[in-house]
Design a protein around this motif. Structure first.
Motif, PDB file in Angstrom:
ATOM      1  N   ALA A 272      -6.078 -44.181  31.659  1.00 32.61           N
ATOM      2  CA  ALA A 272      -5.372 -43.903  30.410  1.00 32.61           C
ATOM      3  C   ALA A 272      -5.275 -42.400  30.163  1.00 32.61           C
ATOM      4  CB  ALA A 272      -6.081 -44.587  29.242  1.00 32.61           C
ATOM      5  N   ALA A 273      -6.330 -41.666  30.501  1.00 29.54           N
ATOM      6  CA  ALA A 273      -6.308 -40.215  30.336  1.00 29.54           C
ATOM      7  C   ALA A 273      -5.260 -39.577  31.249  1.00 29.54           C
ATOM      8  CB  ALA A 273      -7.690 -39.636  30.628  1.00 29.54           C
ATOM      9  N   HIS A 274      -5.106 -40.124  32.452  1.00 33.01           N
ATOM     10  CA  HIS A 274      -4.065 -39.628  33.358  1.00 33.01           C
ATOM     11  C   HIS A 274      -2.674 -39.958  32.803  1.00 33.01           C
ATOM     12  CE1 HIS A 274      -6.695 -38.234  36.516  1.00 33.01           C
ATOM     13  NE2 HIS A 274      -7.282 -39.412  36.627  1.00 33.01           N
ATOM     14  N   VAL A 275      -2.527 -41.141  32.210  1.00 23.82           N
ATOM     15  CA  VAL A 275      -1.245 -41.513  31.615  1.00 23.82           C
ATOM     16  C   VAL A 275      -0.892 -40.539  30.494  1.00 23.82           C
ATOM     17  CG1 VAL A 275       0.000 -43.280  30.293  1.00 23.82           C
ATOM     18  CG2 VAL A 275      -1.415 -43.943  32.251  1.00 23.82           C
ATOM     19  N   LEU A 276      -1.862 -40.177  29.676  1.00 24.62           N
ATOM     20  CA  LEU A 276      -1.619 -39.194  28.621  1.00 24.62           C
ATOM     21  C   LEU A 276      -1.114 -37.883  29.209  1.00 24.62           C
ATOM     22  CD1 LEU A 276      -1.770 -37.986  25.789  1.00 24.62           C
ATOM     23  CD2 LEU A 276      -4.214 -37.570  26.177  1.00 24.62           C
ATOM     24  N   HIS A 277      -1.740 -37.443  30.291  1.00 23.10           N
ATOM     25  CA  HIS A 277      -1.307 -36.201  30.936  1.00 23.10           C
ATOM     26  C   HIS A 277       0.150 -36.311  31.387  1.00 23.10           C
ATOM     27  CE1 HIS A 277      -2.443 -32.402  33.075  1.00 23.10           C
ATOM     28  NE2 HIS A 277      -1.317 -32.698  33.712  1.00 23.10           N
ATOM     29  N   LEU A 278       0.516 -37.442  31.988  1.00 21.87           N
ATOM     30  CA  LEU A 278       1.888 -37.649  32.433  1.00 21.87           C
ATOM     31  C   LEU A 278       2.857 -37.656  31.245  1.00 21.87           C
ATOM     32  CD1 LEU A 278       1.171 -40.493  35.015  1.00 21.87           C
ATOM     33  CD2 LEU A 278       1.883 -38.162  35.581  1.00 21.87           C
ATOM     34  N   MET A 279       2.480 -38.341  30.184  1.00 23.20           N
ATOM     35  CA  MET A 279       3.333 -38.424  29.001  1.00 23.20           C
ATOM     36  C   MET A 279       3.579 -37.052  28.379  1.00 23.20           C
ATOM     37  SD  MET A 279       4.297 -41.605  28.020  1.00 23.20           S
ATOM     38  CE  MET A 279       4.408 -41.550  26.227  1.00 23.20           C
ATOM     39  N   ALA A 280       2.589 -36.184  28.457  1.00 18.28           N
ATOM     40  CA  ALA A 280       2.666 -34.888  27.777  1.00 18.28           C
ATOM     41  C   ALA A 280       3.263 -33.781  28.631  1.00 18.28           C
ATOM     42  CB  ALA A 280       1.273 -34.469  27.305  1.00 18.28           C
ATOM     43  N   THR A 281       3.307 -33.971  29.946  1.00 17.24           N
ATOM     44  CA  THR A 281       3.671 -32.845  30.808  1.00 17.24           C
ATOM     45  C   THR A 281       4.830 -33.091  31.760  1.00 17.24           C
ATOM     46  OG1 THR A 281       2.110 -33.476  32.571  1.00 17.24           O
ATOM     47  CG2 THR A 281       1.259 -32.069  30.797  1.00 17.24           C
ATOM     48  N   VAL A 282       5.128 -34.341  32.095  1.00 15.20           N
ATOM     49  CA  VAL A 282       6.124 -34.611  33.132  1.00 15.20           C
ATOM     50  C   VAL A 282       7.513 -34.783  32.511  1.00 15.20           C
ATOM     51  CG1 VAL A 282       6.870 -36.214  34.928  1.00 15.20           C
ATOM     52  CG2 VAL A 282       4.454 -35.604  34.712  1.00 15.20           C
ATOM     53  N   VAL A 283       8.485 -34.111  33.108  1.00 14.30           N
ATOM     54  CA  VAL A 283       9.859 -34.132  32.616  1.00 14.30           C
ATOM     55  C   VAL A 283      10.783 -34.614  33.743  1.00 14.30           C
ATOM     56  CG1 VAL A 283      11.721 -32.740  31.611  1.00 14.30           C
ATOM     57  CG2 VAL A 283       9.327 -32.168  31.120  1.00 14.30           C
ATOM     58  N   PRO A 284      11.758 -35.477  33.449  1.00 10.98           N
ATOM     59  CA  PRO A 284      12.716 -35.879  34.491  1.00 10.98           C
ATOM     60  C   PRO A 284      13.367 -34.671  35.155  1.00 10.98           C
ATOM     61  CG  PRO A 284      12.954 -37.277  32.570  1.00 10.98           C
ATOM     62  CD  PRO A 284      11.996 -36.187  32.177  1.00 10.98           C
ATOM     63  N   THR A 285      13.766 -34.842  36.397  1.00 14.00           N
ATOM     64  CA  THR A 285      14.254 -33.709  37.192  1.00 14.00           C
ATOM     65  C   THR A 285      15.767 -33.499  37.095  1.00 14.00           C
ATOM     66  OG1 THR A 285      14.482 -35.165  39.127  1.00 14.00           O
ATOM     67  CG2 THR A 285      12.394 -33.964  38.872  1.00 14.00           C
ATOM     68  N   ALA A 286      16.497 -34.401  36.423  1.00 15.72           N
ATOM     69  CA  ALA A 286      17.953 -34.308  36.386  1.00 15.72           C
ATOM     70  C   ALA A 286      18.421 -32.967  35.823  1.00 15.72           C
ATOM     71  CB  ALA A 286      18.536 -35.441  35.553  1.00 15.72           C
ATOM     72  N   LYS A 287      19.329 -32.313  36.555  1.00 15.02           N
ATOM     73  CA  LYS A 287      19.960 -31.061  36.129  1.00 15.02           C
ATOM     74  C   LYS A 287      18.967 -29.937  35.839  1.00 15.02           C
ATOM     75  CE  LYS A 287      24.410 -31.894  36.237  1.00 15.02           C
ATOM     76  NZ  LYS A 287      25.377 -31.019  36.920  1.00 15.02           N
ATOM     77  N   GLN A 288      17.769 -30.041  36.366  1.00 14.35           N
ATOM     78  CA  GLN A 288      16.783 -28.999  36.084  1.00 14.35           C
ATOM     79  C   GLN A 288      17.110 -27.687  36.793  1.00 14.35           C
ATOM     80  OE1 GLN A 288      15.066 -29.048  33.639  1.00 14.35           O
ATOM     81  NE2 GLN A 288      13.329 -30.465  33.610  1.00 14.35           N
ATOM     82  N   GLN A 289      17.817 -27.751  37.916  1.00  4.93           N
ATOM     83  CA  GLN A 289      18.226 -26.496  38.559  1.00  4.93           C
ATOM     84  C   GLN A 289      19.229 -25.743  37.698  1.00  4.93           C
ATOM     85  OE1 GLN A 289      15.538 -26.833  40.673  1.00  4.93           O
ATOM     86  NE2 GLN A 289      16.787 -25.379  41.827  1.00  4.93           N
ATOM     87  N   SER A 290      19.932 -26.481  36.843  1.00  6.84           N
ATOM     88  CA  SER A 290      20.926 -25.857  35.966  1.00  6.84           C
ATOM     89  C   SER A 290      20.364 -25.452  34.614  1.00  6.84           C
ATOM     90  CB  SER A 290      22.099 -26.823  35.747  1.00  6.84           C
ATOM     91  OG  SER A 290      22.683 -27.209  36.962  1.00  6.84           O
ATOM     92  N   PHE A 291      19.346 -26.188  34.123  1.00  8.43           N
ATOM     93  CA  PHE A 291      18.865 -25.956  32.763  1.00  8.43           C
ATOM     94  C   PHE A 291      17.396 -25.555  32.665  1.00  8.43           C
ATOM     95  CE2 PHE A 291      22.566 -28.732  32.073  1.00  8.43           C
ATOM     96  CZ  PHE A 291      23.246 -28.005  31.101  1.00  8.43           C
ATOM     97  N   ALA A 292      16.579 -25.932  33.653  1.00  3.86           N
ATOM     98  CA  ALA A 292      15.160 -25.573  33.679  1.00  3.86           C
ATOM     99  C   ALA A 292      14.452 -25.880  32.354  1.00  3.86           C
ATOM    100  CB  ALA A 292      14.991 -24.091  34.026  1.00  3.86           C
ATOM    101  N   ALA A 293      14.627 -27.108  31.864  1.00  4.55           N
ATOM    102  CA  ALA A 293      13.976 -27.529  30.615  1.00  4.55           C
ATOM    103  C   ALA A 293      12.578 -28.056  30.918  1.00  4.55           C
ATOM    104  CB  ALA A 293      14.818 -28.589  29.915  1.00  4.55           C
ATOM    105  N   HIS A 294      11.746 -27.195  31.461  1.00  6.59           N
ATOM    106  CA  HIS A 294      10.388 -27.591  31.844  1.00  6.59           C
ATOM    107  C   HIS A 294       9.449 -27.400  30.650  1.00  6.59           C
ATOM    108  CE1 HIS A 294      11.707 -28.003  35.956  1.00  6.59           C
ATOM    109  NE2 HIS A 294      12.173 -26.758  35.951  1.00  6.59           N
TER     110      HIS A 294
END
Length: 390
Positions: free
Chosen positions: A277-299
């Motif tokens: 569950a603690a790992h799931v929290l980390h994923l929920m808080a930090t991971v962003v889909p990769t779509a169009k990230q080379q164009s927008f870099a919404a990290h």
């Protein structure tokens, strides 16, 4: 009092201009909520981002989601075959196994199964855990050693046994998301993690349009405009509410830590579930889909999160049923945090929910009820691992 069986995750992330999830028309995904258009990121997009993230892959093994596992195994084993008869036997066994994964159980149906029009050996798309892939590879070799007439029955019985033995050895992404199966011989998995589509806490209408070009260097050098490609892309910015609920007991069943959903959890099995569950929290808080990230870099990372141990799943999306209004000095984040915290208190009081909750915030002076939000994500993760004890 029984221990809380659910972990509810409520996360606010303010994304800079981006297009993190698109539909088949290349348009941003949206949803109408509270009578207003919100930008949306689908749960499928979020879950894929989670299981393919560097964080996940650094901690856990990942399943292989594919229609063509048996096609791939047949090709690789065929290359290792000592002669053509063995290669042909492996090919046939892969087709028979695909038929069984497609729900065929009668020998005649299994024997008549053919390659798909694509030319591949295909099944329904399934997440295959790594241990399952290893076992299936060996099973094909064993089946190839049987007589041609015996192979359908041998594979049907062997796959049934293999699938029964594989219960409890699924990769974590399968334990969390589950899997459906066409065949009664293939074990399904009830997902332990329910993930909502993320939506903005405020209305976003209209979305912005980026008109862009790809410049052709050679034509530019010849004095032309250089635009070799012209197109448009929708994008927007907003504060997104992410919600997910983790069923701890179901997770323990899926991971083989307890025998059934009604079985008593042990101290060790619950501790392992809370660690996940603690790992799931980390994923929920930090991971962003990769779509169009080379164009927008919404990290962007989460600015605020509420984590609760509860007796039932409870979404707080209705905190934003009335869209958040922009602050007088600009921005939606502060009002979104205040609305989420307030709604958590109101819904808890209205229904007498006996939740244990903890909040995390990147800005000072944030509170949840009478408690201050913690200033670091690792502190909240440790709170979870400790079963809500500070």
């Amino acid at each position: 009092m029984s221990k809380h069986n659910f972990v509810n995750f409520h996360v606010l992330i303010s994304h800079s201009p981006s297009c993190l999830n698109r539909d088949d028309m290349n348009m941003q995904k949206t949803a109408i909520f509270g009578g207003e258009t919100r930008v949306r990121i689908s749960s499928q997009s979020l879950k894929r981002a989670f299981r393919t993230s560097d964080y996940y892959l650094g901690q856990f093994s990942k399943s292989q989601r594919t229609r063509r596992l048996l096609d791939d195994l047949a090709a690789k084993l065929g290359e290792e075959a000592t002669d053509e008869p063995q290669k042909a036997a492996i090919e046939q066994c892969a087709l028979f196994a695909a038929a069984i994964f497609e729900g065929k159980t009668k020998p005649k149906e299994i024997a008549e199964y053919k390659r798909a029009p694509s030319g591949h050996i295909e099944t329904q798309i399934l997440p295959f855990s790594q241990s399952e892939i290893t076992a299936l590879r060996q099973l094909l070799l064993d089946a190839a050693g049987q007589s041609e007439k015996a192979r359908p029955d041998f594979l049907r019985d062997a796959i049934r046994t293999m699938e029964r033995e594989q219960r409890g050895y699924v990769d974590l992404d399968v334990a969390l998301s589950g899997r459906m199966a066409n065949s009664e011989l293939i074990y399904p998995v009830d997902g332990a993690l329910a993930v909502a589509h993320a939506i903005t806490s405020h209305a976003v209408e209209p979305q912005d349009i980026d008109w862009f070009t790809a410049v052709d260097d050679l034509t530019t050098e010849e004095g032309e405009s250089g635009a070799g490609h012209l197109n448009t892309q929708q994008f927007s910015a907003g504060v997104f509410y992410r919600y997910a609920s983790l069923n701890l007991r179901q997770l323990q069943v899926n991971m083989g830590l307890i025998e059934g959903i009604k079985a008593e959890e042990t101290e060790d099995s619950r501790k392992r579930a809370l660690e996940i569950a603690a790992h799931v929290l980390h994923l929920m808080a930090t991971v962003v889909p990769t779509a169009k990230q080379q164009s927008f870099a919404a990290h962007n990372l989460a600015d605020f999160a509420i984590v609760s141990l509860a007796h039932q799943p409870v979404s707080l999306a209705n905190a934003f049923e009335r869209p958040i209004e922009r602050a007088r000095n600009g921005g939606f984040l502060d009002q979104s945090i205040a609305a989420l915290s307030d709604y958590w208190q109101r819904i808890g009081k209205a229904y007498g929910l006996e939740e244990q909750a903890c909040a995390f915030a990147t800005q000072a002076d944030c509170t949840l009820g009478d408690q201050s939000a913690l200033a670091s994500l690792p502190e909240v993760k440790q709170w979870l691992v400790n079963d809500g004890a500070n």
